[in-house]
Design an enzyme around this catalytic site. Structure first.
Site, PDB file in Angstrom:
ATOM      1  CD  GLU A  25       0.121  -1.111   3.287  1.00  0.00           C
ATOM      2  OE1 GLU A  25       0.319  -1.085   4.507  1.00  0.00           O
ATOM      3  OE2 GLU A  25       0.203  -2.158   2.598  1.00  0.00           O
ATOM      4  CG  HIS A  72      -6.151  -5.215   2.097  1.00  0.00           C
ATOM      5  ND1 HIS A  72      -6.661  -5.701   3.274  1.00  0.00           N
ATOM      6  CD2 HIS A  72      -4.833  -4.970   2.347  1.00  0.00           C
ATOM      7  CE1 HIS A  72      -5.722  -5.745   4.191  1.00  0.00           C
ATOM      8  NE2 HIS A  72      -4.593  -5.303   3.646  1.00  0.00           N
ATOM      9  CD  GLU A  73      -2.430  -3.897  -0.371  1.00  0.00           C
ATOM     10  OE1 GLU A  73      -1.843  -3.058   0.338  1.00  0.00           O
ATOM     11  OE2 GLU A  73      -2.500  -5.104  -0.056  1.00  0.00           O
ATOM     12  CG  HIS A  99      -3.456  -0.698   4.029  1.00  0.00           C
ATOM     13  ND1 HIS A  99      -3.515  -0.758   5.408  1.00  0.00           N
ATOM     14  CD2 HIS A  99      -3.172  -1.967   3.615  1.00  0.00           C
ATOM     15  CE1 HIS A  99      -3.296  -1.996   5.806  1.00  0.00           C
ATOM     16  NE2 HIS A  99      -3.085  -2.755   4.750  1.00  0.00           N
ATOM     17  CD  GLU A 107      -1.823  -5.165   6.910  1.00  0.00           C
ATOM     18  OE1 GLU A 107      -2.849  -5.451   6.266  1.00  0.00           O
ATOM     19  OE2 GLU A 107      -0.876  -4.528   6.414  1.00  0.00           O
TER      20      GLU A 107
END
Length: 871
Positions: A277, A310-311, A314, A333
């Site tokens: 990320e 997800h990334e 972040h 996380e």
């Protein structure tokens, strides 16, 4: 042998290296750095074997009279100055993991440190720091890779602003933030947001970009670019669409807007992880970017959507707010995994997504909890932090956020997250900071809940029930598995319960209760007959539930429960029990269970994706985990045979379902990566797996393989032929067709490594390692063969003669000197060795001892092997 003075301090005895590097880090020893960094200017002059890195760092002493200790690894230091005055290298104290500037040479106020180092990206096979991937320069700095670039305070609580100049012959030169200057052979980047060193990124190569834009809620236009090799430019559209959907979802659900003018993604072939990320410049394993209907499966599309989300998420939960130290890894996380699970559920449907998430949790994290690698969600110590990017930190960490949402309620959860973003923006935080926000927002004491972060192991929750005079009583008890009962404390466990009558009608809807004591009672009154409890709906807590419930009651739940997770779970419990009885007692699976499964397959009330879950029996790894809590001396081959027997019986029971489905099935003319189409394809392949237990089925699969028009079907049919030991020239045909596509060939390798009949699998895997396309230095390729075989071919890897262990160990010994991170991760396949019979245990131990005896063993591999052997 003579050496100059600049190198003398770098020559250290091997014993001293091991003593200093293999030092355990403890959470209790955390201390704030006596120095902060106000800004960093980096200049890279790129060459494969000798890249010059010039770092100008503005340090700000927070305390006087302190040495400056900088992290550094595999660096050739050429020169150093402070405030423009050169320092002799002999005046610095070097160690295997860095250098120390004596306090006498440190100015009392802010000062500029300038250092020039040489590094060798072309020979960096560990794939952290700066390295070359198929001709492209690339960085991976999480967790401690930046210290392979220059000497630095390489810790997550040091956040600063970076300006980067890259000089090189490559046409594309990228770093974090916004592009501020570009010319012939150089590019300059500035990131206005403070970040820790692990989020630094650089990419340089012959790449082209797939471009789009996103308009934020506030009206800002963000340029979006996905950089790939020119041959892959036509495989980026889905990744771009997933990115834009992620950005919109984060605005709508969490009120988080992107904060730069540019967001970039780069696809790289050689990458130890799924993705990274880095602020404004995400670097991805190409498997999780490149997709089209011809070369990508539905699972690929699912992974691309999930990992891109997800990334991107972040950017706030990890980048703008990061973790104080690596012990707080779950803070970024766990929260981000929960967020990507929410996103995927909104895109693809909650029931199926929840089943998938729980299967991952039980298959990976429960296994960790039950073995020698068990650790708390927030560990207390580590030797190598890269070994703690685990299912416990990620998947169980996400479950803690899910439970916290249940504890405080949806409204308080949303308010707390907004307060968290406001309060800690630009800071490095702890689990305590996170929980304190919720305590204040919800006016609640979370001291007991915080035990989920500190106590390792998994609560075993036992439930007994009784009914008398209209009152249904449920008595709960909890004990923490893999922990000292006298030292562990009872956890706060949210349990969602619904009640059904004996006919399957819901008489009480879902209600959340909180089990906080070792023994606790819940009662329901006003009932006219004994109900059936649907307990732990949607898997409301990561526990093992042991309940006194009859098979008749499980069948009612499996046939009628409105909570689709618990409906699936009831049939799964019955299936696991049937497989266990087949293995140990020779009992044939009941016709009633098969009929219950068949009934759901006939129903139009469920999605194809859900039906695909219902018709998929537990795999060998799931069965082994289930049996390990109940039996000793587990035989992997018996598990394989029992699952085959279960499938064979199910195929006969579902013969009419199979025939009617394929008689009415109309092939999809246009492939779309939608959840509806993906569910239909998954259901079709699962029915076809059952059909393969008939000779006619194999012939049909062979014809379907030849005419497949998408990769889900093509690799799916090939897998069925391999699995049922009926593959002929299809293996060579598939390779010849796709040999130029690395991602597809990884599937080809993995299909054979995982699904080949146990009697042939060892020879097949050994031959795959001799194939000219097998490359030990490429993590994807190594994982697709050795990693896939060890992790997912239970009967093949655990052959009685131990040759599976020998083969895997031979390759791990060779890989450790090349890529310690990948080696250590594959070593975890040995972690459950004590659930097997004594003969297998003995052979596994012999191979673990071989691994522990590797000359100059990496600390990654040493830590994992030592933990497995010591417990």
């Amino acid at each position: 042998m003579e050496c100059d003075s600049s190198k003398r301090n770098l020559i250290i005895a091997i014993g001293q290296i091991m003593n200093e590097i293999n030092t355990v880090t403890y959470r209790k020893d955390y201390k704030p750095s006596p120095f902060l960094i106000k800004s960093v200017h980096l200049k890279f002059q790129l060459l494969p074997k000798s890249t010059k890195v010039t770092a100008k760092i503005l340090f700000s002493p927070q305390k006087t009279n302190h040495d400056l200790k900088l992290d550094g690894l595999d660096l050739e230091l050429k020169r150093v100055s402070i405030n423009g005055s050169p320092l002799k290298l002999e005046s610095l104290k070097f160690s295997p993991d860095g250098l120390t500037v004596p306090k006498e040479r440190i100015p009392p106020n802010d000062f500029c440190w300038e250092a020039e180092t040489n590094i060798s990206p072309g020979t960096n096979t560990s794939l952290d720091g700066l390295y070359l991937s198929s001709g492209t320069y690339c960085t991976q700095c999480e967790a401690e890779g930046f210290r392979k670039i220059t000497y630095f305070l390489d810790r997550p609580d040091i956040m600063t602003i970076y300006t980067v100049r890259i000089e090189g012959a490559e046409p594309v030169l990228l770093s974090n933030g916004n592009l501020i200057n570009i010319g012939e052979g150089f590019a300059e980047w500035h990131d206005p947001w403070p970040k820790p060193s692990y989020l630094f990124a650089l990419v340089a190569g012959n790449l082209i970009s797939f471009n789009d834009q996103f308009k934020t809620k506030s009206g800002r236009v963000v340029d979006l670019k996905i950089y790939v090799k020119s041959k892959d430019i036509d495989k980026c559209s889905y990744a771009m669409d997933a990115l834009k959907r992620s950005m919109k979802w984060d605005e709508d659900v969490y009120q988080r807007e992107y904060d730069l003018d540019l967001f970039m993604i780069v696809a790289i072939d050689d990458f130890n992880m799924g993705a990274m990320e880095n602020k404004g410049l995400n670097i991805f394993n190409s498997n999780y970017i490149l997709a089209d209907s011809i070369t990508a499966t539905d699972k690929d599309y699912d992974n691309i959507e999930r990992i891109i989300a997800h990334e991107y998420f972040h950017n706030w939960t990890g980048n703008r707010i990061t973790c104080r130290d690596w012990f707080q890894l779950c803070l970024k996380e766990g929260l981000t995994v929960f967020r990507d699970q929410q996103f995927s559920a909104s895109m693809r449907g909650f029931p199926v997504k929840r089943i998938e998430d729980v299967l991952t949790l039980q298959g990976d994290q429960f296994r960790e909890d039950d073995g020698p690698l068990a650790h708390p969600v927030r560990p207390n110590q580590y030797l190598e932090i890269n070994n703690f990017y685990t299912a416990t930190v990620y998947e169980k960490g996400a479950e803690l956020v899910r439970m916290l949402k249940l504890v405080v309620g949806n409204t308080c959860y949303n308010e707390a997250l907004q307060q968290y973003f406001t309060t800690f923006d630009g800071q490095a935080c702890t689990v305590e900071d996170w929980l304190e926000i919720f305590e204040k927002t919800a006016d609640i004491d979370l001291k007991q809940f915080s035990l989920w972060y500190s106590q390792k192991g998994r609560p075993i929750v036992e439930v007994t029930s009784s009914y008398e005079k209209g009152v249904f009583t449920m008595e709960f008890s909890q004990v923490l598995k893999l922990n000292d009962k006298q030292n562990s404390k009872p956890m706060l466990i949210p349990v969602i319960i619904g009640l059904l009558d004996q006919s399957g009608n819901e008489i009480r809807g879902s209600e959340t209760f909180f089990i906080s004591q070792r023994k606790q009672t819940i009662t329901f009154d006003g009932l006219t007959s004994k109900p059936i409890a649907s307990t732990l709906r949607d898997f409301s807590a990561p526990v093992t539930l042991i309940e006194t419930i009859s098979n008749d009651e499980l069948h009612v739940l499996g046939g009628h429960d409105k909570n689709l997770f618990n409906r699936w779970n009831a049939l799964r419990k019955l299936s696991l029990e049937a497989i266990e009885k087949s293995i140990f007692d020779g009992v044939r699976t009941s016709n009633r269970l098969l009929s219950s499964i068949e009934k759901i397959l006939y129903s139009d009330a469920f999605s194809y994706a859900y039906k695909a879950m219902i018709v998929t029996p537990p795999n060998a790894q799931n069965v082994a985990i289930y049996l390990s809590a109940r039996r000793k001396n587990i035989n992997p081959l018996r598990i394989y045979e029992a699952i085959n027997s279960f499938n064979n019986l199910l195929s006969k029971k579902c013969a009419r379902v199979i025939a009617e489905f394929f008689n009415s099935y109309k092939p999809q003319l246009n492939f779309e990566p939608t959840s509806e189409q993906a569910g239909l394809r998954a259901f079709k392949l699962n029915l076809m797996n059952l059909f393969c237990y008939y000779d006619d089925g194999i012939a049909v699969v062979k014809n379907l393989y030849k005419t497949a028009t998408n990769m889900t079907d093509e690799i799916g049919y090939l897998t069925l032929l391999v699995k049922h030991n009926k593959v002929e020239d299809e293996i060579d045909h598939f390779y010849d067709k796709w040999e130029t596509n690395n991602n597809v060939i990884d599937k080809w390798f993995a299909t054979q490594a995982v699904h080949t009949n146990p009697k042939k699998s060892l020879d097949v895997v050994a031959n795959l390692t001799k194939h000219f396309a097998f490359e030990i230095k490429n993590p994807n390729r190594f994982r697709s063969v050795i990693g896939a075989f060890a992790a997912n071919n239970l009967p093949g890897f655990h052959q009685e003669d131990g040759k599976g262990y020998d083969l895997v160990t031979d390759w791990l010994i060779e890989l450790d000197a090349i890529n310690p991170q990948t080696t250590a991760r594959v070593c975890t396949s040995f972690d459950n060795w004590k659930i097997f019979d004594e003969g297998r245990q003995r052979k596994i131990k012999q191979n673990l001892l071989r691994l522990s005896s590797i000359p100059n063993i990496s600390k990654n591999t040493y830590e994992i092997v030592d933990l497995i052997l010591s417990k």
